[in-house]
Structure formats: structure tokens, C-alpha cells
Motif scaffolding. Structure first.
Motif, short mmCIF file in Angstrom:
data_model
loop_
_atom_site.label_atom_id
_atom_site.label_comp_id
_atom_site.label_asym_id
_atom_site.label_seq_id
_atom_site.Cartn_x
_atom_site.Cartn_y
_atom_site.Cartn_z
N GLN A 178 15.41 -0.49 -58.76
CA GLN A 178 14.90 0.85 -58.48
C GLN A 178 16.00 1.90 -58.42
O GLN A 178 15.79 3.02 -57.97
CB GLN A 178 14.12 0.82 -57.17
N GLY A 179 17.22 1.49 -58.82
CA GLY A 179 18.33 2.43 -58.88
C GLY A 179 18.93 2.74 -57.52
O GLY A 179 19.66 3.72 -57.36
N VAL B 292 21.90 -7.88 -49.95
CA VAL B 292 22.12 -9.02 -50.83
C VAL B 292 22.13 -10.31 -50.01
O VAL B 292 21.49 -11.31 -50.38
CB VAL B 292 23.46 -8.84 -51.59
N TYR B 293 22.80 -10.29 -48.88
CA TYR B 293 22.88 -11.47 -48.02
C TYR B 293 21.48 -11.89 -47.52
O TYR B 293 21.08 -13.05 -47.64
CB TYR B 293 23.80 -11.17 -46.83
N SER C 94 10.82 -10.12 -54.69
CA SER C 94 11.66 -9.42 -53.72
C SER C 94 12.02 -8.04 -54.24
O SER C 94 12.26 -7.86 -55.44
CB SER C 94 12.94 -10.20 -53.46
N GLU C 95 12.07 -7.11 -53.30
CA GLU C 95 12.50 -5.75 -53.63
C GLU C 95 13.87 -5.75 -54.33
O GLU C 95 14.16 -4.88 -55.13
CB GLU C 95 12.62 -4.97 -52.30
N GLU C 96 14.69 -6.72 -54.03
CA GLU C 96 16.05 -6.74 -54.56
C GLU C 96 16.17 -7.49 -55.89
O GLU C 96 17.26 -7.57 -56.45
CB GLU C 96 17.02 -7.36 -53.54
N ASN C 97 15.09 -8.09 -56.39
CA ASN C 97 15.15 -8.81 -57.66
C ASN C 97 14.32 -8.09 -58.72
O ASN C 97 13.21 -7.66 -58.43
CB ASN C 97 14.60 -10.23 -57.49
N ASP C 98 14.87 -8.01 -59.92
CA ASP C 98 14.15 -7.30 -60.98
C ASP C 98 12.80 -7.94 -61.25
O ASP C 98 11.80 -7.27 -61.40
CB ASP C 98 14.95 -7.34 -62.29
N GLU D 198 2.25 -2.97 -61.18
CA GLU D 198 3.61 -3.48 -61.42
C GLU D 198 4.26 -3.90 -60.11
O GLU D 198 3.89 -3.42 -59.03
CB GLU D 198 4.47 -2.47 -62.16
N LEU D 199 5.24 -4.79 -60.25
CA LEU D 199 5.88 -5.43 -59.10
C LEU D 199 6.51 -4.43 -58.14
O LEU D 199 6.37 -4.53 -56.93
CB LEU D 199 6.95 -6.37 -59.66
N HIS D 200 7.22 -3.44 -58.70
CA HIS D 200 7.99 -2.53 -57.83
C HIS D 200 7.29 -1.18 -57.66
O HIS D 200 7.93 -0.17 -57.37
CB HIS D 200 9.40 -2.35 -58.39
N GLN D 201 5.97 -1.22 -57.79
CA GLN D 201 5.17 0.00 -57.69
C GLN D 201 5.35 0.72 -56.36
O GLN D 201 5.40 0.10 -55.31
CB GLN D 201 3.70 -0.44 -57.84
#
Ligand code: AHG
Ligand code: MN
Ligand code: MN
Length: 354
Positions: free
Chosen positions: A81-82, A90-91, A111-115, A328-331
Motif C-alpha cells: 500500500q506504499g 515486519v517482526y 496480512s496487511e504486510e504481504n502483497d 480485493e485483498l487490500h481494499q
């Protein structure tokens, strides 16, 4: 009851032992007791909550050491998401994912942190697990460096695709009404795990001395009305007219108003305070963020499930969050959540200004 002698010894040696804890159930006991109340219970969902409990303790340990060890600050990467990823983002992401993968209890993780979503196969390469987990591993990460509360949010769905096959995107793009469990961890003045499996909301506080969560907030409920509104007013000029009108309504001196404004900037912390004290959290669309900022699958759906289970409401300003069909996943979606009457009042202003 603790005997006088033990009480004296505990105080003398500064042991953190509370009578309350003796009476209260641990999270582990609570999970076992409630296992049979889940629909299609096979123990799998209980094991997921247990894994999240374990990962939460690991992340809590690290969060508490932020400032002492090299864990604060940016990791140097951006997520899909930039947004700049913090080291703790990350941890925490790795801890939650690894804990769930190692125990072979889910068939997929978003996960929010994975594409993209992660397909989880068993050690025998099978795909026999039934649940997917979606999560925001570290919420409010911009607050880490300044020692303000952060959190973790999770949401659990039963897969749609047949057991035995790898998960697909369909398993993750389910409306919030299909959630079987949701919760959050708040790493605050104390660390709490709050969750629902559709039978009310219960909160557990971690005793850090012995690493055990105790039931401290049974059957949490939003009051129907509240006196707190939480919104990033720095974005005021970019808000839709309905939100501007609602803010003015909150500030007007009339009846039990003006309301008080409280905004931490960590959804988990703002939500937690409002659920306990009564209030509304708003992250509307702005001209800069035309779909809002918060993510439907990792933030809004799980918080909406908890809010509704606690007698509150969650809306995108016009309709129920949990009925939105994700595409979509990150909607992202606008988010209005909190005490029932406050959310309904905000919706009234939105409808009027439409
Ligand atoms: P995250 O740290 O997971 O990216 O989430 C941050 C979210 C949420 O926790 C918070 O309520 C909101 O962003 C704050 O946004 P603003 O700084 O725009 O107010
Ligand atoms: Mn977040
Ligand atoms: Mn996050």
C-alpha cells in the motif's frame, strides 16, 4: 482466598499475585470451556486462538523492549500500500505467520504486510485445514517510536473452497458476516487480548510476571450512547459534508454535548477506549484518500464483528461494514464504528448531505 501469610510474602517479595487472578479463569481455560459452543467444533479454531495468544506474548515481549533493542524505526521497505514498514511491523508479521504455519492449523493467511495471501500446506503437503486468518500484525505502527500503544488485529473465516485443495483468493474475499472469530491485542499500559467467536466479547489481561492472560473484562459491552468522538481532525477540510456536519453536532453545546475529542492514531487503542467508555471512531473518505484509509479485511471487518458483538455498530457511513462484498485483498473502506446511537446519528448526517 489468599492466606494472610502468602499475601504478606507476596507483598514482601513484590510478587505480582492478585486475588482477582486466582478467581478469574485463564485464557487457556476459557478457550477449552468454550470450545464446544463453536459451530462444527473440532478444536481447530481453539488452536488458532491459542496460537495467536502465544504469538501475542512474543510480540509483547519485543514491543516492551522497544527503545532498548534495535527494533524501533523504519525497516527501509514499503508494503503493497506504499506505506513505510517499521521494523516491528515486519517482526510482528513474521511472528504471527510463523506461529500459525508451524502449528499447521490454518490453510491460508492474509496480512496487511504481504502483497498476496499465503497458502499454507501441511508438512505432508496436504491442504486439509479449514480456516484462513487475516491480520494487521501491528496496528498504529507510527506510534511505536514514541512509546504509544499499538496493537494486532485478526479475523478468522472458514474456507469456501473444498478441504484438501490449496486455498484461493475466494477464501479471503468473504464478507465480514462470515467471520467465525475476530479479535485484537493491545500492547498498552497493560497488554490485553480481546476476542469474539460470535458469542459476546471477552477481554484478557496479561500478567507479564508469569506470562498468563486472565479474564479481566468478561462480556464487554458498548453503552448505547457515548461522549467521545475520535477522528483525525487535521483532515477536516477534506471530509465529506456529512462528516463535517456530524463533527459540528458533536461540538454543539446542547443536551449531553459537547462531546469530548480523543484520538490516539492507533485504531486498536481508540476502539478499545471507546468500547469501554462509550464513543465513536471515524475514518471517513477524504479527498486525499477517496476510499478511506482503513483496510476492510484486516481492520474494519474484525473490529466491526467485535463492535456488533458488544452491542455497538460499524458502518461505512451508509451501510453495515460486515455486509460489504470485498473485491480485493487490500481494499480500503470508510469506517464509522462505536456506540450504536452515535453511529446511527453520524449515518443520519451522511444521508442528509448525500
Ligand atoms: P497501520 O499502522 O496498521 O498502518 O494502521 C494505522 C491506521 C490506524 O491504526 C489508525 O487509526 C490510522 O491509521 C491513523 O491514521 P492517521 O494517521 O491518518 O490519522
Ligand atoms: Mn492498522
Ligand atoms: Mn499495520
Amino acid at each position: 482466598m489468599i492466606s494472610q501469610k502468602i499475601r504478606y510474602l507476596c507483598l514482601k517479595h513484590n510478587y505480582i499475585v492478585f486475588e482477582m487472578e486466582e478467581r478469574n479463569r485463564t485464557l487457556g481455560e476459557f478457550i477449552i470451556e468454550h470450545q464446544n459452543s463453536f459451530q462444527y467444533s473440532t478444536g481447530e479454531l481453539s488452536r488458532i486462538i491459542n496460537s495467536i495468544r502465544l504469538a501475542a506474548k512474543v510480540v509483547n515481549y519485543k514491543v516492551n523492549k522497544a527503545g532498548l533493542v534495535d527494533i524501533v524505526g523504519a525497516a527501509g521497505e514499503q508494503n503493497i500500500q506504499g506505506e513505510d514498514q517499521q521494523k516491528l511491523d515486519v517482526y510482528a508479521n513474521e511472528v504471527f505467520i510463523q506461529t500459525l504455519i508451524n502449528r499447521e492449523i490454518v490453510c491460508g493467511i492474509g496480512s496487511e504486510e504481504n502483497d498476496d495471501f499465503i497458502t499454507v500446506a501441511g508438512s505432508d503437503n496436504s491442504h486439509n485445514n479449514k480456516y484462513v486468518v487475516l491480520m494487521d500484525p501491528l496496528d498504529g505502527s507510527s506510534n511505536i517510536d514514541v512509546n504509544v500503544s499499538v496493537g494486532t488485529i485478526f479475523s478468522v473465516f472458514r474456507r469456501i473452497t473444498p478441504v484438501g485443495t490449496p486455498v484461493t483468493i475466494e477464501d479471503f474475499l468473504q464478507p465480514g458476516v462470515n467471520q467465525v472469530a475476530a479479535g485484537y491485542v493491545i500492547y498498552g499500559t497493560s497488554t490485553m487480548l480481546v476476542y469474539t467467536t460470535g458469542d459476546g466479547v471477552n477481554g484478557f489481561t496479561l500478567n507479564p510476571a508469569i506470562g498468563t492472560f486472565y479474564l479481566s473484562h468478561p462480556n464487554m459491552k458498548y453503552s448505547e450512547d457515548g461522549k467521545i468522538y475520535s477522528i483525525n481532525e487535521g483532515n477536516y477540510v477534506h471530509f465529506p459534508q456529512g462528516v463535517k456536519d456530524y463533527i459540528k453536532y458533536c461540538q454543539l453545546e446542547e443536551g449531553d454535548r459537547p462531546y469530548t475529542s480523543r484520538y490516539i492514531g492507533s485504531l486498536v487503542s481508540d476502539f478499545h477506549r471507546n468500547m469501554i467508555k462509550g464513543g465513536i471512531y471515524l475514518y471517513p473518505t477524504t479527498s486525499k484518500t477517496p476510499n478511506g484509509k482503513l483496510r476492510l479485511l484486516y481492520e474494519c471487518n474484525p473490529m466491526a464483528f467485535i463492535a456488533e458483538q458488544a452491542g455497538g455498530k460499524a458502518s461505512d457511513g451508509f451501510g453495515r461494514i460486515m455486509e460489504i462484498q470485498p473485491t480485493e485483498l487490500h481494499q480500503r473502506v470508510p469506517f464509522f464504528c462505536g456506540s450504536k446511537n452515535m453511529v446511527e446519528k453520524a449515518e443520519e448526517f451522511m444521508a442528509k448531505a448525500k
